[in-house]
Design a protein around this motif. Structure first.
Motif, mmCIF file in Angstrom:
data_model
loop_
_atom_site.group_PDB
_atom_site.id
_atom_site.type_symbol
_atom_site.label_atom_id
_atom_site.label_comp_id
_atom_site.label_asym_id
_atom_site.label_seq_id
_atom_site.Cartn_x
_atom_site.Cartn_y
_atom_site.Cartn_z
ATOM 1 N N TYR A 10 33.959 48.267 75.165
ATOM 2 C CA TYR A 10 33.965 47.860 76.577
ATOM 3 C C TYR A 10 32.821 48.545 77.323
ATOM 4 C CZ TYR A 10 35.485 48.763 81.444
ATOM 5 O OH TYR A 10 35.547 48.954 82.798
ATOM 6 N N HIS A 11 32.655 49.848 77.156
ATOM 7 C CA HIS A 11 31.582 50.550 77.859
ATOM 8 C C HIS A 11 30.200 50.105 77.378
ATOM 9 C CE1 HIS A 11 34.858 52.969 79.419
ATOM 10 N NE2 HIS A 11 34.011 53.273 80.392
ATOM 11 N N HIS A 12 30.072 49.813 76.106
ATOM 12 C CA HIS A 12 28.794 49.273 75.609
ATOM 13 C C HIS A 12 28.514 47.904 76.232
ATOM 14 C CE1 HIS A 12 27.778 52.462 72.906
ATOM 15 N NE2 HIS A 12 28.865 52.320 72.184
ATOM 16 N N ALA A 13 29.539 47.080 76.371
ATOM 17 C CA ALA A 13 29.369 45.754 76.981
ATOM 18 C C ALA A 13 28.924 45.891 78.437
ATOM 19 C CB ALA A 13 30.656 44.944 76.880
ATOM 20 N N VAL A 14 29.515 46.838 79.163
ATOM 21 C CA VAL A 14 29.104 47.078 80.548
ATOM 22 C C VAL A 14 27.625 47.473 80.576
ATOM 23 C CG1 VAL A 14 29.400 48.599 82.551
ATOM 24 C CG2 VAL A 14 31.411 47.663 81.380
ATOM 25 N N ALA A 15 27.241 48.393 79.697
ATOM 26 C CA ALA A 15 25.848 48.840 79.652
ATOM 27 C C ALA A 15 24.898 47.698 79.304
ATOM 28 C CB ALA A 15 25.695 49.974 78.644
ATOM 29 N N GLU A 16 25.368 46.761 78.495
ATOM 30 C CA GLU A 16 24.546 45.617 78.085
ATOM 31 C C GLU A 16 24.513 44.511 79.140
ATOM 32 O OE1 GLU A 16 26.357 44.631 74.353
ATOM 33 O OE2 GLU A 16 25.626 46.468 73.407
ATOM 34 N N GLY A 17 25.269 44.692 80.232
ATOM 35 C CA GLY A 17 25.208 43.729 81.336
ATOM 36 C C GLY A 17 26.278 42.664 81.323
ATOM 37 N N ARG A 25 37.205 39.531 79.566
ATOM 38 C CA ARG A 25 37.950 39.457 78.298
ATOM 39 C C ARG A 25 38.486 40.807 77.844
ATOM 40 N NH1 ARG A 25 35.034 40.817 73.593
ATOM 41 N NH2 ARG A 25 32.854 41.318 74.020
ATOM 42 N N PHE A 26 37.985 41.898 78.424
ATOM 43 C CA PHE A 26 38.463 43.225 78.055
ATOM 44 C C PHE A 26 39.769 43.591 78.777
ATOM 45 C CE2 PHE A 26 33.983 43.462 76.966
ATOM 46 C CZ PHE A 26 34.023 44.119 75.745
ATOM 47 N N PHE A 27 40.157 42.809 79.783
ATOM 48 C CA PHE A 27 41.252 43.198 80.668
ATOM 49 C C PHE A 27 42.425 42.227 80.663
ATOM 50 C CE2 PHE A 27 37.232 44.628 82.551
ATOM 51 C CZ PHE A 27 37.461 45.993 82.556
ATOM 52 N N GLU A 28 43.596 42.792 80.931
ATOM 53 C CA GLU A 28 44.757 41.975 81.272
ATOM 54 C C GLU A 28 44.501 41.405 82.668
ATOM 55 O OE1 GLU A 28 47.581 41.184 79.627
ATOM 56 O OE2 GLU A 28 46.818 42.205 77.847
ATOM 57 N N GLU A 29 45.073 40.250 82.959
ATOM 58 C CA GLU A 29 44.829 39.623 84.266
ATOM 59 C C GLU A 29 45.336 40.459 85.437
ATOM 60 O OE1 GLU A 29 45.759 35.493 84.685
ATOM 61 O OE2 GLU A 29 44.985 35.033 82.688
ATOM 62 N N ASP A 30 46.354 41.290 85.201
ATOM 63 C CA ASP A 30 46.910 42.110 86.282
ATOM 64 C C ASP A 30 46.390 43.550 86.255
ATOM 65 O OD1 ASP A 30 48.237 42.915 83.981
ATOM 66 O OD2 ASP A 30 50.224 42.942 84.916
ATOM 67 N N VAL A 31 45.222 43.758 85.643
ATOM 68 C CA VAL A 31 44.631 45.090 85.553
ATOM 69 C C VAL A 31 44.443 45.695 86.947
ATOM 70 C CG1 VAL A 31 42.236 44.258 85.569
ATOM 71 C CG2 VAL A 31 42.779 46.452 84.465
ATOM 72 N N VAL A 32 44.577 47.014 87.004
ATOM 73 C CA VAL A 32 44.293 47.760 88.227
ATOM 74 C C VAL A 32 43.281 48.842 87.862
ATOM 75 C CG1 VAL A 32 45.221 49.292 89.996
ATOM 76 C CG2 VAL A 32 46.563 47.326 89.216
ATOM 77 N N HIS A 33 42.199 48.891 88.630
ATOM 78 C CA HIS A 33 41.173 49.917 88.438
ATOM 79 C C HIS A 33 41.174 50.820 89.656
ATOM 80 C CE1 HIS A 33 36.805 51.265 88.762
ATOM 81 N NE2 HIS A 33 37.275 51.887 87.719
#
Length: 126
Positions: A10-17, A25-33
């Protein structure tokens, strides 16, 4: 893929844009950050998935490049803790650095909650 590997990916995907559906796709629909107070977000913030995706778009508009160095990963059951070193370069060439502790909770193989403790270094530091 185990939760720890998924968290690093997930963090590599963020870094890759990764944005939009590619990021979602990394998260549940009801994710809370939850991002605790820091230099960039002085009052902290709590986001749902739509707000997380919007924040990623805003970040992409500001940054020319970013990367995460994974310092440590601890996993227990459905929880993963990561210690990260983040470096970002703005489109005007300013370099930003932060030491980050992020705590992820998983449900059904995806992230259901994320808590970030981002400690930004003074501008111009190495």
């Amino acid at each position: 893929m185990d939760n720890a590997s998924f968290a690093v990916r997930y963090h590599h995907a963020v870094a890759e844009g990764a944005l939009g559906a590619e990021l979602a796709r990394f998260f549940e629909e009801d994710v809370v950050h939850e991002e605790f107070p820091n230099l960039i977000v002085p009052n902290g913030v709590r986001r749902d998935l739509a707000e997380m995706l919007q924040a990623a778009e805003r970040g992409a508009a500001l940054l020319a490049h970013q990367e995460f160095e994974v310092v440590n990963v601890l996993a227990a059951g459905d929880q993963v803790a990561l210690e990260l070193r983040w470096t970002g370069q703005t489109k005007d060439g300013q370099v930003l650095r932060a030491n980050i502790a992020t705590f992820l909770e998983f449900r059904d193989g995806r992230i259901s909650a994320q808590r970030n403790y981002d400690c930004y270094q003074p501008l111009g530091s190495r």
